[in-house]
Design a protein around this motif. Sequence first.
Motif, mmCIF file in Angstrom:
data_model
loop_
_atom_site.group_PDB
_atom_site.id
_atom_site.type_symbol
_atom_site.label_atom_id
_atom_site.label_comp_id
_atom_site.label_asym_id
_atom_site.label_seq_id
_atom_site.Cartn_x
_atom_site.Cartn_y
_atom_site.Cartn_z
ATOM 1 N N PHE A 187 0.926 -1.099 -0.127
ATOM 2 C CA PHE A 187 -0.124 0.133 -0.323
ATOM 3 C C PHE A 187 1.018 0.968 -0.053
ATOM 4 O O PHE A 187 1.703 1.349 0.854
ATOM 5 C CB PHE A 187 -0.945 -0.113 1.447
ATOM 6 C CG PHE A 187 -1.923 1.070 1.211
ATOM 7 C CD1 PHE A 187 -3.285 1.037 0.292
ATOM 8 C CD2 PHE A 187 -1.217 2.579 1.862
ATOM 9 C CE1 PHE A 187 -4.055 2.633 0.624
ATOM 10 C CE2 PHE A 187 -2.430 3.661 1.974
ATOM 11 C CZ PHE A 187 -3.764 3.444 1.638
ATOM 12 N N ASP A 188 0.880 2.301 -1.065
ATOM 13 C CA ASP A 188 1.515 3.761 -0.558
ATOM 14 C C ASP A 188 0.950 4.161 -0.283
ATOM 15 O O ASP A 188 0.304 4.729 -0.085
ATOM 16 C CB ASP A 188 1.284 4.015 -2.158
ATOM 17 C CG ASP A 188 2.103 5.043 -2.727
ATOM 18 O OD1 ASP A 188 3.145 5.777 -2.032
ATOM 19 O OD2 ASP A 188 1.882 5.343 -3.614
ATOM 20 N N LEU A 189 2.374 4.621 0.983
ATOM 21 C CA LEU A 189 1.747 5.710 2.085
ATOM 22 C C LEU A 189 2.521 6.761 1.533
ATOM 23 O O LEU A 189 2.011 7.731 2.230
ATOM 24 C CB LEU A 189 2.724 5.007 3.207
ATOM 25 C CG LEU A 189 2.051 4.229 3.815
ATOM 26 C CD1 LEU A 189 2.603 3.629 5.145
ATOM 27 C CD2 LEU A 189 0.147 4.303 4.413
ATOM 28 N N GLY A 190 2.887 7.071 0.514
ATOM 29 C CA GLY A 190 3.377 8.376 -0.132
ATOM 30 C C GLY A 190 4.892 8.452 -0.258
ATOM 31 O O GLY A 190 5.375 7.537 0.167
ATOM 32 N N GLY A 191 5.142 9.533 -0.421
ATOM 33 C CA GLY A 191 6.829 9.561 -0.737
ATOM 34 C C GLY A 191 6.931 10.112 0.210
ATOM 35 O O GLY A 191 7.425 11.154 1.071
ATOM 36 N N ALA A 192 8.486 9.851 0.727
ATOM 37 C CA ALA A 192 9.703 10.312 1.875
ATOM 38 C C ALA A 192 10.615 10.763 1.135
ATOM 39 O O ALA A 192 11.344 11.327 0.082
ATOM 40 C CB ALA A 192 10.400 9.304 2.375
ATOM 41 N N ARG A 223 15.202 -1.262 16.113
ATOM 42 C CA ARG A 223 14.662 0.510 14.722
ATOM 43 C C ARG A 223 14.176 1.167 15.447
ATOM 44 O O ARG A 223 13.056 0.370 15.348
ATOM 45 C CB ARG A 223 15.495 -0.227 13.575
ATOM 46 C CG ARG A 223 16.460 -1.483 12.980
ATOM 47 C CD ARG A 223 16.700 -1.771 11.422
ATOM 48 N NE ARG A 223 17.242 -2.618 11.478
ATOM 49 C CZ ARG A 223 18.042 -2.972 10.242
ATOM 50 N NH1 ARG A 223 16.446 -2.707 9.297
ATOM 51 N NH2 ARG A 223 18.778 -3.669 10.241
ATOM 52 N N ARG A 224 14.301 2.227 14.529
ATOM 53 C CA ARG A 224 13.416 3.566 14.934
ATOM 54 C C ARG A 224 13.751 4.388 13.689
ATOM 55 O O ARG A 224 14.479 4.888 13.574
ATOM 56 C CB ARG A 224 13.689 4.330 16.303
ATOM 57 C CG ARG A 224 12.339 4.772 16.409
ATOM 58 C CD ARG A 224 12.347 5.871 17.872
ATOM 59 N NE ARG A 224 11.751 5.026 18.964
ATOM 60 C CZ ARG A 224 11.303 5.261 20.512
ATOM 61 N NH1 ARG A 224 11.529 6.380 20.293
ATOM 62 N NH2 ARG A 224 11.329 4.969 20.942
ATOM 63 N N LEU A 225 12.483 4.932 12.946
ATOM 64 C CA LEU A 225 12.610 5.531 11.856
ATOM 65 C C LEU A 225 11.683 6.272 12.132
ATOM 66 O O LEU A 225 10.243 6.410 12.604
ATOM 67 C CB LEU A 225 12.052 4.677 11.060
ATOM 68 C CG LEU A 225 12.014 5.367 9.455
ATOM 69 C CD1 LEU A 225 12.752 6.411 8.065
ATOM 70 C CD2 LEU A 225 10.571 4.652 7.914
ATOM 71 N N ASN A 226 11.502 7.636 11.844
ATOM 72 C CA ASN A 226 10.663 9.392 12.287
ATOM 73 C C ASN A 226 11.156 9.585 10.039
ATOM 74 O O ASN A 226 12.126 9.740 9.950
ATOM 75 C CB ASN A 226 11.340 10.491 12.908
ATOM 76 C CG ASN A 226 11.391 9.515 14.397
ATOM 77 O OD1 ASN A 226 10.003 9.605 14.887
ATOM 78 N ND2 ASN A 226 12.106 8.930 14.583
ATOM 79 N N VAL A 227 9.828 9.562 9.340
ATOM 80 C CA VAL A 227 9.561 10.054 8.202
ATOM 81 C C VAL A 227 8.998 11.031 8.736
ATOM 82 O O VAL A 227 7.717 10.872 9.416
ATOM 83 C CB VAL A 227 9.906 8.720 7.611
ATOM 84 C CG1 VAL A 227 8.315 7.727 7.749
ATOM 85 C CG2 VAL A 227 9.536 9.330 5.491
ATOM 86 N N MET A 228 8.537 11.615 7.450
ATOM 87 C CA MET A 228 7.606 12.504 6.889
ATOM 88 C C MET A 228 7.547 12.468 5.477
ATOM 89 O O MET A 228 8.860 11.938 4.719
ATOM 90 C CB MET A 228 8.196 14.377 6.979
ATOM 91 C CG MET A 228 6.967 15.472 6.337
ATOM 92 S SD MET A 228 5.781 15.274 7.832
ATOM 93 C CE MET A 228 6.637 16.612 8.813
ATOM 94 N N LEU A 229 6.041 12.181 4.749
ATOM 95 C CA LEU A 229 5.701 11.779 4.071
ATOM 96 C C LEU A 229 5.130 12.956 3.046
ATOM 97 O O LEU A 229 4.619 13.828 3.740
ATOM 98 C CB LEU A 229 4.724 10.294 3.828
ATOM 99 C CG LEU A 229 5.270 9.316 5.184
ATOM 100 C CD1 LEU A 229 4.797 8.076 4.585
ATOM 101 C CD2 LEU A 229 7.052 8.571 3.924
ATOM 102 N N GLU A 230 5.233 12.640 1.562
ATOM 103 C CA GLU A 230 3.933 13.301 1.250
ATOM 104 C C GLU A 230 3.561 12.586 0.642
ATOM 105 O O GLU A 230 3.741 11.891 -0.400
ATOM 106 C CB GLU A 230 5.642 14.235 0.085
ATOM 107 C CG GLU A 230 4.210 15.442 -0.744
ATOM 108 C CD GLU A 230 5.234 16.746 -1.402
ATOM 109 O OE1 GLU A 230 5.469 17.951 -1.321
ATOM 110 O OE2 GLU A 230 5.790 15.435 -2.577
ATOM 111 N N GLN A 231 1.819 13.792 0.237
ATOM 112 C CA GLN A 231 0.457 12.394 0.089
ATOM 113 C C GLN A 231 -0.308 13.471 -0.833
ATOM 114 O O GLN A 231 -0.636 14.900 -0.813
ATOM 115 C CB GLN A 231 0.022 11.844 0.652
ATOM 116 C CG GLN A 231 0.314 10.865 1.465
ATOM 117 C CD GLN A 231 0.304 10.978 3.206
ATOM 118 O OE1 GLN A 231 -1.229 11.361 3.622
ATOM 119 N NE2 GLN A 231 0.212 9.832 3.582
ATOM 120 N N PRO A 232 -0.548 12.979 -2.037
ATOM 121 C CA PRO A 232 -1.716 13.829 -3.145
ATOM 122 C C PRO A 232 -2.677 13.790 -2.181
ATOM 123 O O PRO A 232 -3.272 13.038 -1.227
ATOM 124 C CB PRO A 232 -1.345 12.360 -4.321
ATOM 125 C CG PRO A 232 -0.825 12.050 -4.605
ATOM 126 C CD PRO A 232 0.074 11.785 -3.198
#
Length: 294
Positions: A187-192, A223-232
Amino acid sequence: MLLIRPVTITPGMVTASNAGAADPAYAATASYALGQRVYLEATGKTYECVQAPALGKYPPAEPLYWMAAAPSNRWSMFDGGIGASTVTEGDLLASITIPGRINAVAFFGLIGSRIRLTQRSAEGAVLSTFDRPLRADPADWYGYFFAEPEQVTDVVFTALAPSSGSRLEITVTGPAACAAVVAGNTFDLGGAQWGAATSIIDYSRKNISADGIQTFERGRFSRRLNVMLEQPRSRYPAVQRALEAVRATPCVWLGMPGSGDYSPMTIYGYYRDFSIEVTYPAWNLCSLEIESLT
């Protein structure tokens, strides 16, 4: 960023394995002796008899007769966790049949020199094949000539044919080990966006004696990941629903699909927090904090 929502693998889906025999299913009419092990499909756990005779003693409700035990070597790679691994002295061979449609399979905790995956249709026809070495490419020329190749422990294949009833044939060239096999749909959550951060939480312990001598007890880590995604903007409702549906559920998160340079952004775990900000007329921003299983 891709999310792989896993399907539940049951013992009945494991059609072949050279990693030992499966634990027998629990039967209420059987009388179990001390040390006997059973698998209970209702809980997905293996139990060991600690008091005999255990006749008519339902394992989850009878702690005086049963204790939760580590899964069998055959089942460890399919139990949904990474705490125990399926281990073989030679090649690891296994096959599973997935009733519904999937288009991705992930492997975690791998040990070996190569992994091969063959996807067959319900009729036995080959739909797709994947083959990948489990040795990391050197980071520089010095590593190419002098350093030992590093073990690749996590592999994800996302180009499976979306066919119902697929049989997945797995081969890990050994001596081999595998902690988890996760099959599901992407499932596409957006671009990192740039600025993503990865880190670990170390559960090792430091002990100090009365004389001040320090020793370390090596433990697990996550592990831990913090990311901002851009979505339409049009994806806003679908992404919100998808994240709500997988709360408290271990999933596979691919920060940069298909890019080996960003492999630390591939995590098998759960999200601790997310928020979607309706920032622009055509685009939204989604922040995700993800933590892996240990």
